[in-house]
Design a protein around this motif. Structure first.
Motif, PDB file in Angstrom:
ATOM      1  N   ASP A  10       0.829  -1.199   0.000  1.00 56.28           N
ATOM      2  CA  ASP A  10       0.000   0.000   0.000  1.00 56.28           C
ATOM      3  C   ASP A  10       0.867   1.253   0.000  1.00 56.28           C
ATOM      4  O   ASP A  10       2.100   1.193  -0.074  1.00 56.28           O
ATOM      5  N   ALA A  11       0.208   2.411   0.090  1.00 53.97           N
ATOM      6  CA  ALA A  11       0.926   3.678   0.023  1.00 53.97           C
ATOM      7  C   ALA A  11       1.951   3.814   1.131  1.00 53.97           C
ATOM      8  O   ALA A  11       3.057   4.337   0.925  1.00 53.97           O
ATOM      9  N   ARG A  12       1.621   3.330   2.331  1.00 52.21           N
ATOM     10  CA  ARG A  12       2.556   3.433   3.449  1.00 52.21           C
ATOM     11  C   ARG A  12       3.831   2.634   3.187  1.00 52.21           C
ATOM     12  O   ARG A  12       4.945   3.107   3.443  1.00 52.21           O
ATOM     13  N   ALA A  13       3.680   1.418   2.659  1.00 51.13           N
ATOM     14  CA  ALA A  13       4.842   0.576   2.381  1.00 51.13           C
ATOM     15  C   ALA A  13       5.746   1.223   1.335  1.00 51.13           C
ATOM     16  O   ALA A  13       6.983   1.231   1.481  1.00 51.13           O
ATOM     17  N   ILE A  14       5.134   1.771   0.305  1.00 48.60           N
ATOM     18  CA  ILE A  14       5.942   2.378  -0.748  1.00 48.60           C
ATOM     19  C   ILE A  14       6.547   3.690  -0.275  1.00 48.60           C
ATOM     20  O   ILE A  14       7.718   3.991  -0.564  1.00 48.60           O
ATOM     21  N   ALA A  15       5.810   4.476   0.485  1.00 43.44           N
ATOM     22  CA  ALA A  15       6.369   5.712   1.029  1.00 43.44           C
ATOM     23  C   ALA A  15       7.558   5.415   1.934  1.00 43.44           C
ATOM     24  O   ALA A  15       8.567   6.139   1.906  1.00 43.44           O
TER      25      ALA A  15
END
Length: 290
Positions: free
Chosen positions: A244-249
């Protein structure tokens, strides 16, 4: 501040570029990057179209293979685009994949010599100079651009090995690292290029652009793993991220802490929704970055 970009992979058909550009412009993506990979899509043609289809979006080409392109032609094309779309292009050059250069009869004995001559000549031409060059590979006789850009753009160069990194640090305005570069590799590259900078230039932050293989949504982890296996990069730890966005961020932040000034998300070659990926990067990942 972390600069976040996305690559439009040339594995996507060129007729899909316009919808990706419009999505990137509409959602406020900072940078859209393009590749000139053999034998897929041309970097200058796609950059010109992307710049024409947008008003604010910065468009990077990473990279133009120097054995394929006479330096005067490259200077003419970059100058033309800079005059039409001043300051919105990000221009990168590099050795090119040597097997591809061999396929088209343009593989040279010393890629480092060619890149050095090319960088020096390209930057001089874009600065409006009239020059004569008698190098091993680059030869010009009293050449100057009739329409140089009002301001010479920075020229970035791709590098992996220490010798090329040192050359790029000394002769280019920034470095582009592939998605095969882990965090430790970014740190090492940053040390090499900064050590090679002239003392006066070293006072300024040196751009380090890094591609990061990334995927989200259904089957994301499988797609990343499959691409790494197919390219025999699955033994390099931490060079792909899925989630998700958190993992990629978090992965982008780790790359930034390692020394990257710009992280460009590289979707898998079989990304099913390139428009959605651009929107995901701009609207979900970017707000989570420092």
């Amino acid at each position: 501040m972390t600069t976040l970009g996305v690559v439009f992979r040339p594995q996507q058909p060129p007729e899909r570029l316009r919808e990706v550009v419009r999505a990137a412009e509409d959602c406020g993506l900072q940078e859209l990057w393009l590749w000139e990979d053999c034998f897929l899509e041309g970097g200058i043609a796609t950059a010109a179209a992307a710049l024409a289809w947008s008003e604010r979006l910065r468009v990077g080409v990473g990279v133009l293979p120097v054995p394929l392109r006479n330096v005067a032609i490259t200077a003419m094309e970059l100058a033309t685009l800079e005059r039409m779309f001043p300051g919105r292009g990000i221009w990168g050059v590099g050795h090119g994949v040597q097997d591809w250069m061999g396929q088209v009869g343009e593989r040279v004995a010393s890629p480092i010599t060619l890149l050095r001559e090319y960088l020096e000549t390209l930057r001089a031409l874009l600065a409006g100079q009239r020059i004569t060059v008698q190098g091993r590979y680059v030869q010009l006789d009293e050449v100057a651009l009739d329409w140089p850009p009002a301001t010479a753009p920075p020229i970035l160069a791709a590098a992996t090995g220490p010798r090329t990194l040192a050359l790029v640090g000394a002769a280019a305005d920034g470095v582009i690292l592939t998605s095969s570069t882990p965090a430790d590799g970014i740190r090492s590259a940053a040390e090499i290029v900064r050590a090679a900078r002239p003392e006066a230039a070293a006072a300024q932050p040196y751009p380090i652009v890094v591609y990061l293989l990334a995927a989200t949504g259904a089957g994301a982890a499988d797609r990343v793993a499959a691409e790494l296996r197919a390219e025999r990069r699955d033994t390099i730890p931490g060079i792909g991220v899925a989630g998700d966005a958190r993992a990629i961020a978090d992965a982008v932040i780790a790359w930034t802490e390692a020394g990257a000034t710009s992280v460009v998300l590289q979707p898998t070659g079989d990304e099913p929704d390139p428009v959605g990926f651009v929107r995901f990067a701009a609207e979900q990942v970017r707000p989570l970055l420092p």
